[in-house]
Design a protein around this motif. Structure first.
Motif, PDB file in Angstrom:
ATOM      1  N   ILE A   7       5.041   6.507   1.629  1.00 55.71           N
ATOM      2  CA  ILE A   7       5.872   6.719   0.601  1.00 55.71           C
ATOM      3  C   ILE A   7       5.040   6.966  -0.428  1.00 55.71           C
ATOM      4  N   ILE A  32       5.105  10.093  -3.264  1.00 60.55           N
ATOM      5  CA  ILE A  32       5.115   9.613  -4.210  1.00 60.55           C
ATOM      6  C   ILE A  32       3.654  10.002  -5.079  1.00 60.55           C
ATOM      7  N   PHE A  66       2.082   3.762 -11.474  1.00 63.16           N
ATOM      8  CA  PHE A  66       3.696   3.818 -11.819  1.00 63.16           C
ATOM      9  C   PHE A  66       4.582   2.462 -11.366  1.00 63.16           C
ATOM     10  N   LEU A  67       5.960   2.382 -12.415  1.00 64.30           N
ATOM     11  CA  LEU A  67       5.675   0.579 -12.347  1.00 64.30           C
ATOM     12  C   LEU A  67       6.268  -0.092 -10.610  1.00 64.30           C
ATOM     13  N   ALA A  83       9.866  -3.337  -7.285  1.00 55.80           N
ATOM     14  CA  ALA A  83      10.644  -4.415  -7.311  1.00 55.80           C
ATOM     15  C   ALA A  83       9.633  -5.452  -7.924  1.00 55.80           C
ATOM     16  N   LEU A 125       1.131  -0.252 -10.398  1.00 54.08           N
ATOM     17  CA  LEU A 125       0.552  -0.367  -9.322  1.00 54.08           C
ATOM     18  C   LEU A 125      -0.124   1.403  -9.532  1.00 54.08           C
ATOM     19  N   ASN A 180      -4.063  -5.838  -1.732  1.00 55.04           N
ATOM     20  CA  ASN A 180      -3.551  -6.023  -0.325  1.00 55.04           C
ATOM     21  C   ASN A 180      -4.318  -5.893   0.488  1.00 55.04           C
ATOM     22  N   GLY A 214      -0.978  -9.349   3.300  1.00 51.08           N
ATOM     23  CA  GLY A 214       0.325  -9.273   3.047  1.00 51.08           C
ATOM     24  C   GLY A 214       0.567  -7.743   2.528  1.00 51.08           C
ATOM     25  N   GLN A 215      -0.410  -6.668   3.089  1.00 50.05           N
ATOM     26  CA  GLN A 215      -0.008  -5.577   2.926  1.00 50.05           C
ATOM     27  C   GLN A 215       1.435  -4.973   3.485  1.00 50.05           C
ATOM     28  N   THR A 216       2.322  -4.151   3.115  1.00 51.75           N
ATOM     29  CA  THR A 216       3.562  -3.953   3.203  1.00 51.75           C
ATOM     30  C   THR A 216       3.239  -2.055   2.844  1.00 51.75           C
ATOM     31  N   VAL A 217       2.591  -1.473   2.482  1.00 58.06           N
ATOM     32  CA  VAL A 217       2.482  -0.033   1.551  1.00 58.06           C
ATOM     33  C   VAL A 217       1.162   0.089   2.406  1.00 58.06           C
ATOM     34  N   HIS A 238      -3.909   0.507  -2.721  1.00 54.46           N
ATOM     35  CA  HIS A 238      -2.975   0.305  -4.367  1.00 54.46           C
ATOM     36  C   HIS A 238      -3.806  -1.480  -4.863  1.00 54.46           C
ATOM     37  N   HIS A 260      -2.856  -3.977  -7.633  1.00 50.75           N
ATOM     38  CA  HIS A 260      -1.341  -3.622  -8.817  1.00 50.75           C
ATOM     39  C   HIS A 260      -1.976  -4.859  -9.955  1.00 50.75           C
ATOM     40  N   TRP A 308       7.976 -13.128  -6.819  1.00 49.60           N
ATOM     41  CA  TRP A 308       7.765 -12.232  -6.392  1.00 49.60           C
ATOM     42  C   TRP A 308       7.793 -11.675  -4.847  1.00 49.60           C
TER      43      TRP A 308
HETATM   44  P1  AMP Z   1       1.149  -4.263  -0.709  1.00 50.44           P
HETATM   45  O1  AMP Z   1       2.495  -5.879  -0.453  1.00 50.44           O
HETATM   46  O2  AMP Z   1       0.092  -4.863  -1.714  1.00 50.44           O
HETATM   47  O3  AMP Z   1       1.740  -3.469   0.348  1.00 50.44           O
HETATM   48  O4  AMP Z   1       2.483  -4.318  -2.096  1.00 50.44           O
HETATM   49  C1  AMP Z   1       3.859  -2.134  -2.081  1.00 50.44           C
HETATM   50  C2  AMP Z   1       4.010  -2.818  -3.232  1.00 50.44           C
HETATM   51  O5  AMP Z   1       5.066  -1.443  -3.835  1.00 50.44           O
HETATM   52  C3  AMP Z   1       5.173  -3.866  -3.582  1.00 50.44           C
HETATM   53  O6  AMP Z   1       5.348  -4.332  -4.357  1.00 50.44           O
HETATM   54  C4  AMP Z   1       6.422  -2.603  -3.273  1.00 50.44           C
HETATM   55  O7  AMP Z   1       7.631  -3.856  -4.189  1.00 50.44           O
HETATM   56  C5  AMP Z   1       6.303  -1.997  -3.861  1.00 50.44           C
HETATM   57  N1  AMP Z   1       6.837  -0.560  -4.003  1.00 50.44           N
HETATM   58  C6  AMP Z   1       7.666   0.382  -2.340  1.00 50.44           C
HETATM   59  N2  AMP Z   1       8.072   1.497  -2.229  1.00 50.44           N
HETATM   60  C7  AMP Z   1       7.191   1.259  -4.023  1.00 50.44           C
HETATM   61  C8  AMP Z   1       8.409   2.732  -4.794  1.00 50.44           C
HETATM   62  N3  AMP Z   1       8.986   3.329  -3.281  1.00 50.44           N
HETATM   63  N4  AMP Z   1       8.219   3.002  -5.644  1.00 50.44           N
HETATM   64  C9  AMP Z   1       7.678   1.630  -6.275  1.00 50.44           C
HETATM   65  N5  AMP Z   1       7.135   0.318  -5.678  1.00 50.44           N
HETATM   66  C10 AMP Z   1       7.517   0.644  -4.708  1.00 50.44           C
END
Ligand code: AMP
Ligand code: ZN
Length: 138
Positions: free
Chosen positions: A7, A11, A30-31, A34, A42, A88, A94-97, A101, A103, A117
């Motif tokens: 994703i 972006i 970009f902001l 959430a 980010l 992360n 805690g990394q989800t993407v 990146h 923060h 958060w």
């Molecule tokens: P992390 O948990 O460090 O991987 O953080 C991933 C962050 O990406 C979270 O704070 C999400 O809210 C943010 N995020 C996920 N998808 C998008 C998106 N399409 N645009 C902006 N922020 C996003």
């Protein structure tokens, strides 16, 4: 997640919308959709690196250098008292993407008790306006 369905790569290429704060050929800020607090941004390299273990030192150095300007612009615009820079690496951390990146989370005196958060999605239009206001300060 591979590079092709990442994703943040999308972006970075402008294939999906974001509230863009600032962009160079190599990086995009970009902001967060959430946000933990108003102005939560980010910063990514446009090239795909999954995490700190993959990114090269030169790219990471340039990213952090740009990050200092972004942090000051967010502080100027939001009037925050402090800021957490969070990065992360790996699911257990805690990394989800899984695209590197950094923060930028503005902090306000006394917000610790109320800081949640994630706290739900921000209004996309409000985020666009805020991103533009921050950009003007870079
Ligand atoms: P992390 O948990 O460090 O991987 O953080 C991933 C962050 O990406 C979270 O704070 C999400 O809210 C943010 N995020 C996920 N998808 C998008 C998106 N399409 N645009 C902006 N922020 C996003
Ligand atoms: Zn990616």
């Amino acid at each position: 997640m591979t590079k092709d369905d990442c994703i943040f790569c999308k972006i970075g290429r402008g294939e999906i919308p974001s509230a863009t704060v600032y962009e160079t050929p190599e990086f995009k800020c970009f902001l967060d959709l959430a946000p933990g607090n108003k102005g939560h941004a980010l910063l990514i390299p446009k090239e795909h690196f999954a995490n700190v273990f993959e990114i090269d030192a030169d790219t990471a150095g340039k990213l952090f250098s740009l990050g200092t300007e972004i942090a000051r612009a967010i502080k100027d615009e939001t009037g925050c008292d402090g800021m957490n820079l969070v990065q992360n690496n790996g699911e257990c951390a805690g990394q989800t993407v899984h695209h590197f990146h950094l923060h930028f989370i503005p902090r306000f005196e006394g917000d610790w008790d109320g800081l949640k958060w994630p706290q739900g999605e921000a209004d996309p239009e409000e985020n666009k306006k805020l991103a533009e206001a921050i950009r003007k300060r870079i």
